[in-house]
Structures are given as structure tokens and as C-alpha cells.
Design a protein around this motif. Structure first.
Motif, PDB file in Angstrom:
ATOM      1  N   PRO A  52       0.807  -1.232   0.000  1.00  0.00           N
ATOM      2  CA  PRO A  52       0.000   0.000   0.000  1.00  0.00           C
ATOM      3  C   PRO A  52       0.837   1.277   0.000  1.00  0.00           C
ATOM      4  CG  PRO A  52      -0.889  -1.586   1.550  1.00  0.00           C
ATOM      5  CD  PRO A  52       0.420  -2.131   1.082  1.00  0.00           C
ATOM      6  N   ALA A  53       1.958   1.273   0.738  1.00  0.00           N
ATOM      7  CA  ALA A  53       2.820   2.462   0.774  1.00  0.00           C
ATOM      8  C   ALA A  53       3.401   2.746  -0.605  1.00  0.00           C
ATOM      9  CB  ALA A  53       3.943   2.265   1.786  1.00  0.00           C
ATOM     10  N   LEU A  54       3.796   1.686  -1.329  1.00  0.00           N
ATOM     11  CA  LEU A  54       4.328   1.851  -2.685  1.00  0.00           C
ATOM     12  C   LEU A  54       3.253   2.356  -3.639  1.00  0.00           C
ATOM     13  CD1 LEU A  54       6.489  -1.421  -2.899  1.00  0.00           C
ATOM     14  CD2 LEU A  54       7.333   0.917  -2.615  1.00  0.00           C
ATOM     15  N   MET A  55       2.016   1.826  -3.473  1.00  0.00           N
ATOM     16  CA  MET A  55       0.913   2.278  -4.339  1.00  0.00           C
ATOM     17  C   MET A  55       0.598   3.753  -4.100  1.00  0.00           C
ATOM     18  SD  MET A  55       0.130  -0.222  -6.249  1.00  0.00           S
ATOM     19  CE  MET A  55      -1.409   0.342  -6.946  1.00  0.00           C
ATOM     20  N   SER A  56       0.684   4.195  -2.858  1.00  0.00           N
ATOM     21  CA  SER A  56       0.419   5.616  -2.568  1.00  0.00           C
ATOM     22  C   SER A  56       1.484   6.510  -3.202  1.00  0.00           C
ATOM     23  CB  SER A  56       0.343   5.845  -1.061  1.00  0.00           C
ATOM     24  OG  SER A  56       1.614   5.687  -0.466  1.00  0.00           O
ATOM     25  N   VAL A 162       3.316  -1.492   9.474  1.00  0.00           N
ATOM     26  CA  VAL A 162       2.006  -0.871   9.289  1.00  0.00           C
ATOM     27  C   VAL A 162       1.719   0.097  10.445  1.00  0.00           C
ATOM     28  CG1 VAL A 162      -0.483  -1.278   9.114  1.00  0.00           C
ATOM     29  CG2 VAL A 162       1.119  -2.818   7.971  1.00  0.00           C
ATOM     30  N   PHE A 163       1.929  -0.382  11.673  1.00  0.00           N
ATOM     31  CA  PHE A 163       1.682   0.469  12.839  1.00  0.00           C
ATOM     32  C   PHE A 163       2.591   1.700  12.805  1.00  0.00           C
ATOM     33  CE2 PHE A 163      -0.025  -3.543  14.382  1.00  0.00           C
ATOM     34  CZ  PHE A 163      -1.178  -3.118  15.023  1.00  0.00           C
ATOM     35  N   ALA A 164       3.860   1.476  12.497  1.00  0.00           N
ATOM     36  CA  ALA A 164       4.813   2.589  12.449  1.00  0.00           C
ATOM     37  C   ALA A 164       4.404   3.606  11.386  1.00  0.00           C
ATOM     38  CB  ALA A 164       6.219   2.065  12.169  1.00  0.00           C
ATOM     39  N   TYR A 165       3.928   3.096  10.246  1.00  0.00           N
ATOM     40  CA  TYR A 165       3.555   3.984   9.150  1.00  0.00           C
ATOM     41  C   TYR A 165       2.298   4.777   9.487  1.00  0.00           C
ATOM     42  CZ  TYR A 165       3.522   5.570   4.312  1.00  0.00           C
ATOM     43  OH  TYR A 165       3.592   6.357   3.183  1.00  0.00           O
ATOM     44  N   ILE A 166       1.336   4.138  10.172  1.00  0.00           N
ATOM     45  CA  ILE A 166       0.119   4.840  10.579  1.00  0.00           C
ATOM     46  C   ILE A 166       0.466   5.959  11.564  1.00  0.00           C
ATOM     47  CG2 ILE A 166      -2.106   4.617  11.783  1.00  0.00           C
ATOM     48  CD1 ILE A 166      -2.149   3.404   9.027  1.00  0.00           C
ATOM     49  N   VAL A 284      -4.875  17.924   7.135  1.00  0.00           N
ATOM     50  CA  VAL A 284      -3.982  17.348   8.143  1.00  0.00           C
ATOM     51  C   VAL A 284      -3.131  16.251   7.515  1.00  0.00           C
ATOM     52  CG1 VAL A 284      -3.869  16.116  10.351  1.00  0.00           C
ATOM     53  CG2 VAL A 284      -5.579  17.924  10.005  1.00  0.00           C
ATOM     54  N   ILE A 285      -3.740  15.460   6.601  1.00  0.00           N
ATOM     55  CA  ILE A 285      -3.020  14.429   5.832  1.00  0.00           C
ATOM     56  C   ILE A 285      -3.378  14.580   4.367  1.00  0.00           C
ATOM     57  CG2 ILE A 285      -2.937  12.783   7.763  1.00  0.00           C
ATOM     58  CD1 ILE A 285      -5.209  11.236   6.457  1.00  0.00           C
ATOM     59  N   SER A 286      -2.558  13.949   3.482  1.00  0.00           N
ATOM     60  CA  SER A 286      -2.804  14.032   2.038  1.00  0.00           C
ATOM     61  C   SER A 286      -3.750  12.938   1.575  1.00  0.00           C
ATOM     62  CB  SER A 286      -1.478  13.907   1.283  1.00  0.00           C
ATOM     63  OG  SER A 286      -0.936  12.603   1.503  1.00  0.00           O
ATOM     64  N   ILE A 287      -4.220  13.087   0.307  1.00  0.00           N
ATOM     65  CA  ILE A 287      -5.108  12.071  -0.276  1.00  0.00           C
ATOM     66  C   ILE A 287      -4.369  10.735  -0.401  1.00  0.00           C
ATOM     67  CG2 ILE A 287      -6.345  11.400  -2.380  1.00  0.00           C
ATOM     68  CD1 ILE A 287      -7.033  14.339  -2.785  1.00  0.00           C
ATOM     69  N   SER A 288      -3.096  10.796  -0.761  1.00  0.00           N
ATOM     70  CA  SER A 288      -2.328   9.550  -0.877  1.00  0.00           C
ATOM     71  C   SER A 288      -2.212   8.840   0.467  1.00  0.00           C
ATOM     72  CB  SER A 288      -0.932   9.819  -1.457  1.00  0.00           C
ATOM     73  OG  SER A 288      -0.203  10.662  -0.590  1.00  0.00           O
ATOM     74  N   SER A 289      -2.105   9.630   1.559  1.00  0.00           N
ATOM     75  CA  SER A 289      -2.079   9.034   2.895  1.00  0.00           C
ATOM     76  C   SER A 289      -3.412   8.393   3.234  1.00  0.00           C
ATOM     77  CB  SER A 289      -1.737  10.104   3.940  1.00  0.00           C
ATOM     78  OG  SER A 289      -0.431  10.589   3.746  1.00  0.00           O
ATOM     79  N   PHE A 294      -6.594   3.468   3.787  1.00  0.00           N
ATOM     80  CA  PHE A 294      -7.691   2.638   3.282  1.00  0.00           C
ATOM     81  C   PHE A 294      -7.176   1.255   2.849  1.00  0.00           C
ATOM     82  CE2 PHE A 294     -10.582   1.088  -0.007  1.00  0.00           C
ATOM     83  CZ  PHE A 294     -11.803   1.205   0.637  1.00  0.00           C
ATOM     84  N   LEU A 295      -6.024   1.237   2.157  1.00  0.00           N
ATOM     85  CA  LEU A 295      -5.467  -0.039   1.707  1.00  0.00           C
ATOM     86  C   LEU A 295      -4.948  -0.881   2.883  1.00  0.00           C
ATOM     87  CD1 LEU A 295      -3.517   1.125  -1.477  1.00  0.00           C
ATOM     88  CD2 LEU A 295      -5.643  -0.199  -1.397  1.00  0.00           C
TER      89      LEU A 295
END
Length: 607
Positions: A52-56, A162-166, A284-289, A294-295
Motif C-alpha cells: 500500500p505504501a508503494l501504491m500511494s 504498518v503500525f509505524a507507518y500509521i 492534516v493528511i494528504s489524499i495519498s495518505s 484505506f489499503l
């Protein structure tokens, strides 16, 4: 109460660790493949967590007008994904199959080997179905649990990203994720405790069910003849129903907890998604975030499930390992004991000296004394339950004496090793077991190097060769499981031929002719007479007319010897023997009369 639960939990963890150490050597033998499995599994899980991070990142490039970079990044991810698929299918799966099959087979071999070392008293009182599940199912469960644990731990480690990225995207979203994880873990932990209790009970029910079905299959012939088919079907049906009801109750509990868990997952997931949407609205966050969140939504709370499932798999592993090592370590099923003395050939001088034997609390033999010289043919007679067969079982060390000693050629049987006893004594029982092979294969089991001529010679001695030559495939005729295609007398003669092919000097007959008709019994007796001067033979006899010509007859009554001598001496001087013999004569006369009457009736019916 809480202390008891804590102690029980501590004990369970200690047992799990003990069984992990016990199973470690099996995995150590496949060390290379196991390392490949763990390493590749972890690498693949971490790679998958980056998806998901790569797709964003691609979305960021695309929405900012950097299309060439977006396409390049897409091609790079596609190539990386194809490589990951290749590694998983061609390397990882190969290593897993090797580990699974090798370890499962090695454990099965060790359980089977340990099974044949179990004391016969244990085998007699324990159903075969209990051992079947330990051989067929439990080894597979060990490897399955290992792979589940490996997979779960890899996913847990990868999902830490995942937790770290969130948290990196937004601290509030990270806190909600942690709270949701704790809530779901509590629900899953309670579900797991309930499930384990049901699992243990179902294992016992499955053991019992396997036993009953196994008995039904093996004893189907007698079940039909005894007209107890409906009774047996009812027993099987009742056990299947009990297993079904228990399974349904456990799945109902599992469903309730699963619903609670999924409800918590959806509530916390929706909370995170809704907050993310508002955070986008207020920049506060971007659409890609938002897309990344969501992913990742299906993976946010999966780590805790993997953790709970790992506990479940550990307890499953412990249950299967416990059942396996009950057999391998002989903690539940006592091992038979042998001495260390190796004797290549025993000639057959047998001595019983003040032999006592207790089976549980019942005293079966009470100070038995007798001796047999090499090449003697000696019979043991007595009423049912007098201890005749016990003498055979003690001599062949199926049982061990409680007091006294048994000597063969001056060696105490307790001092002899397994090779010395099993290679020098042949036992022919009332119902010898023939395997579902050809006649020739059944004979070659005891002497794989025997030639066709040797096989035919022993069959001629046993009055069997002529019969075999009338069969369509002769010596290559398959006898069926337990020798079902042969008559009782033919099975006995194959068993005698098998004993002769072993080339032992001692042959023990345990009521080998008691269940046979007169004509068949006469053929068996002729076969025994053909070898009587070449072997030391001890014959436990039900039919006294078959042992009149023995060198010596031993009369047993209530666990004691009450007479030793020839037929004439005992008939003249021993009241117990005389009564047994006369009763036998009367029974044989009655059988002959009944045969004559039946024959006349058949002739009358034909007229």
C-alpha cells in the motif's frame, strides 16, 4: 481461584517449551530448509507489507503530473512482484514441502518403532485406535503448527511496519489503532481459551470414534455372523453424534466470538477511515495518505489475530506433541524390558523354577516347577483358566514373571536381549495372523533369503504343499487380511511352515488345534509329528487326544502343577488328567454322533 488459573497457565507454557525442545531435533535435521523457510517467509511478508505504501507513492507521482516517474515506478513494482512470486512458488514452497514430508515421516517412524516396544500388557488393555491417531494425525499437526507459527510471526513482524507507518501519517490514527488492537486481542484470547477446551475434548472423542470404526472394519465378518450389525452401527452413530454435537457447540462459541471480534474490527476501522477523511478535508493528511490508510485497513488489526492464533497453534502443537511423546518416551505406555545377554543359538533346555505370576491382582501361576530337555515334545494340559497359556507367554516373555525364574539353556530369560529370545523361539497361536500378501510373501517375512525349494520343503512337511498347488496362483495366491481366504487349518499350517522357515530350535504351540474340526486337526497333528524329533516343542493343548504321544505331559490346575508323566501314567494315577481325558473322549463321541445324524438328515432331505 486466580492463583490456580495463573499456575495452570504457567504449567501450560512450561509444557509447550518442553515439547518445543523435544521436537527441535526433528527440525534440526532439516536445518537448511528450515532456515530458508523462516528467512524467505519473513522477507516476503515484509515485502507484502510495503504494497500500500508503494501504491500511494505512485498516486503521488500521478496526481502531481510526474507521469513518467509513475510509470517507471509501476514497472519496477511489477518486476519486484513477479520476482517475489517466483521466490515463493519455486523456492519457498519447495523448502516447505521438504520440511513437511521429512519431519512428518521421521516422527511417524519413531512413533511406530516405539509402539512395537510397548509392553504387551499395555497393548492388550489399550485400543489400537488411540495409537492410530498418534501415528497418522499428530505428526502432521506438529509440522502444520510450526508453519502456522512461522507464518504468523513473520506477519506480526512485517505488520509492525504498518503500525509505524500509521503513526507516521498521524499520531491520533496510531493511538486508535493501538486501542483497537488491544480490544480485539482480549476478545480473541477469550475465544482461544474456550476453543482449546473443546479441542482437547474432541481429540478424546475422535480417539474413541477411530477405535470403534477400526474394530467394526476389522471385525466386520464376525459382526455379521453374530447378528450385531445394528448394535455396532448404533454405537458408531452414537459416537459420531456426540462428536457432531461437541463440534457444533464449539463452532457456536467460535461464531459468537468471531462476530464480536469482527464487530470491533469494523468499528475501529470505520473510525480510522472517517477520521482520515476529515483529516484530508482539513489538510492534516494528504489524499495519498488516505489511500494508504484505506489499503491498510484490513491489516491494521491482523497482527493481534496472528498473535492469538499463534497461541492457539502452540497449544494445538502441545496437545499433539504430548500424545506423540506419550508413546515415544513410554511415559504412559510402559516399555517392554529385556536383558543385555546375546546368545545366537538356544538349543531348547527349558526350566521353570518356582515361577509365580500375577495379572493385575489375580495370581495366575503359583510356584510352577518343571524342566524340558532339548528335542523333547512336551504338552501342557488343564482346564480353561488354569494358567496353561500363561506358561507360553512367560517363556516367550510376552509377560514377565512375578517371582521365580525361567531358564533356557541355563540363561535366565530376563537376562537375554530381544534378539536372543525372538530369534530362537517361534510361537504358533490358536489364531495366527497372516498378512494381506501372497502365501510366499507371508513365509518370506521371517526369512527373506529363503529359496523356493526351501519354502516348498517346509510346506511339504506341514502337509500344505499339495493344497497350495491346487490354487490358481499357487504360492503367489493372496491370502487376504488375517488370512480370510484360507480355512483355519490352512492358516495354522502356513503358521507352522513360517515357524520352520525361521529355523528356531524352540517351537511353542498355544492351543493351535483347539478350534479346528477333527479332520483338519488330524492334518495339523501329522504336520507336528513330522517335526517332533527335530525341535524342542511345548504344546498347550485343549484336545488331549492330540498329545498322547508326547514325551511328557504336564497337568496344570489352578495355577499349580498337579501331575507330570506320560499319557498312560497320568491316566492311571492322576484323577484330574483322567477326568479331562474322559470328558474329551465323550465330547468327541458326541461330535461324531451329531455328524452322523446330520449326514442322515441331509440324505433324507435329498430323497
Amino acid at each position: 481461584m486466580k492463583k490456580d488459573v495463573k499456575d495452570k497457565t504457567k504449567k501450560t507454557k512450561s509444557e509447550i517449551w518442553t515439547y518445543i525442545k523435544k521436537c527441535a531435533p526433528y527440525f534440526a535435521k532439516e536445518k537448511k530448509s528450515v532456515i530458508i523457510l523462516i528467512t524467505l517467509g519473513l522477507v516476503l511478508s515484509i515485502y507484502n507489507s510495503f504494497g500500500p505504501a508503494l501504491m500511494s507513492k505512485i498516486l503521488d507521482y500521478a496526481t502531481s503530473g510526474r507521469l513518467e516517474q509513475a510509470i517507471s515506478y509501476t514497472v519496477f513494482i511489477l518486476c519486484l512482484s513477479l520476482f517475489a512470486v517466483y521466490v515463493e512458488i519455486m523456492i519457498f514452497n519447495k523448502a516447505y514441502t521438504k520440511v513437511q514430508e521429512t519431519i512428518t515421516n521421521n516422527i511417524k517412524k519413531e512413533v511406530i518403532s516405539a509402539y512395537f516396544d510397548i509392553d504387551n500388557k499395555e497393548l492388550l488393555k489399550t485400543s489400537s485406535g488411540i495409537f492410530l491417531t498418534r501415528i497418522t494425525s499428530d505428526p502432521q499437526n506438529i509440522v502444520t503448527a510450526f508453519d502456522a507459527l512461522r507464518s504468523n510471526l513473520s506477519r506480526i513482524l512485517s505488520n509492525l511496519f504498518v503500525f509505524a507507518y500509521i503513526f507516521y501519517i498521524n499520531f491520533v490514527l496510531g493511538v486508535i489503532t493501538v486501542l483497537g488492537t488491544i480490544t480485539i486481542y482480549i476478545i480473541e484470547k477469550r475465544a482461544m481459551d474456550k476453543w482449546n477446551a473443546y479441542k482437547k475434548r474432541r481429540n478424546k472423542l475422535r480417539d474413541r470414534n477411530t477405535t470403534i470404526i477400526n474394530e467394526g472394519i476389522r471385525g466386520s465378518h464376525d459382526i455379521k455372523l453374530l447378528n450385531i450389525v445394528e448394535h455396532f452401527k448404533s454405537r458408531i452413530s452414537s459416537n459420531l453424534d456426540e462428536l457432531y454435537n461437541d463440534t457444533m457447540r464449539s463452532t457456536e462459541v467460535d461464531r459468537r466470538y468471531t462476530f464480536g471480534r469482527m464487530l470491533a474490527v469494523y468499528v475501529f476501522t470505520m473510525t480510522i477511515i472517517v477520521l482520515s477523511i476529515y483529516f484530508v478535508k482539513f489538510n492534516v493528511i494528504s489524499i495519498s495518505s488516505l489511500l494508504t490508510v484505506f489499503l491498510y485497513k484490513d491489516r491494521l488489526f491482523s497482527s493481534v489475530l496472528y498473535l492469538a492464533w499463534s497461541e492457539r497453534h502452540l497449544k494445538e502443537f502441545a496437545l499433539s506433541a504430548e500424545r506423540i511423546f506419550e508413546v515415544i518416551d513410554h511415559t504412559t505406555y510402559e516399555k517392554e524390558h529385556y536383558g543385555n545377554k546375546r546368545v545366537n543359538e538356544l538349543y531348547g533346555k527349558i526350566e521353570f523354577k518356582d515361577v509365580h505370576f500375577k495379572y493385575d491382582k489375580d495370581e495366575v501361576l503359583k510356584g510352577v516347577d518343571f524342566s524340558i530337555e532339548p528335542k523333547d515334545t512336551v504338552a501342557v494340559v488343564g482346564k480353561s483358566g488354569s494358567g496353561k497359556s500363561t506358561i507360553i507367554n512367560l517363556l516367550s516373555k510376552i509377560y514377565e514373571v512375578t517371582k521365580g525364574e525361567i531358564l533356557i539353556d541355563g540363561y535366565n530369560v530376563n537376562d537375554l536381549d530381544k534378539f536372543s529370545l525372538r530369534n530362537n523361539i517361534a510361537v504358533i497361536s490358536q489364531k495366527p495372523y497372516l498378512f494381506n500378501m501372497t502365501i510366499k510373501e507371508n513365509l518370506l517375512l521371517v526369512n527373506p533369503d529363503a529359496s523356493q525349494k526351501q519354502i516348498e520343503n517346509v510346506c511339504k512337511i506341514c502337509e500344505l504343499h499339495d493344497y497350495i498347488m491346487t490354487l490358481p496362483k499357487k504360492y503367489n495366491t493372496i491370502v487376504g487380511e488375517g488370512g480370510v481366504t484360507l480355512s483355519g487349518g490352512e492358516c495354522q499350517r502356513v503358521a507352522i511352515a513360517r515357524a520352520l522357515l525361521r529355523k528356531t530350535n524352540i517351537i511353542l504351540f498355544d492351543e493351535a488345534t483347539s478350534a479346528l474340526d477333527n479332520e483338519t486337526q488330524a492334518n495339523i497333528q501329522k504336520a507336528i509329528n513330522n517335526i517332533s524329533s527335530e525341535y524342542t516343542m511345548l504344546i498347550v493343548a485343549h484336545r488331549l487326544s492330540t498329545i498322547k504321544d508326547c514325551n511328557k505331559i504336564i497337568v496344570v490346575n489352578d495355577g499349580k502343577i498337579c501331575g507330570v508323566g506320560s499319557h498312560k501314567e497320568l491316566y492311571k494315577n492322576n484323577e484330574i488328567y483322567r477326568t479331562l481325558y474322559e470328558n474329551e473322549l465323550q465330547k468327541e463321541e458326541n461330535d461324531k454322533n451329531w455328524y452322523r445324524i446330520s449326514k442322515k438328515r441331509n440324505l433324507w432331505d435329498k430323497k
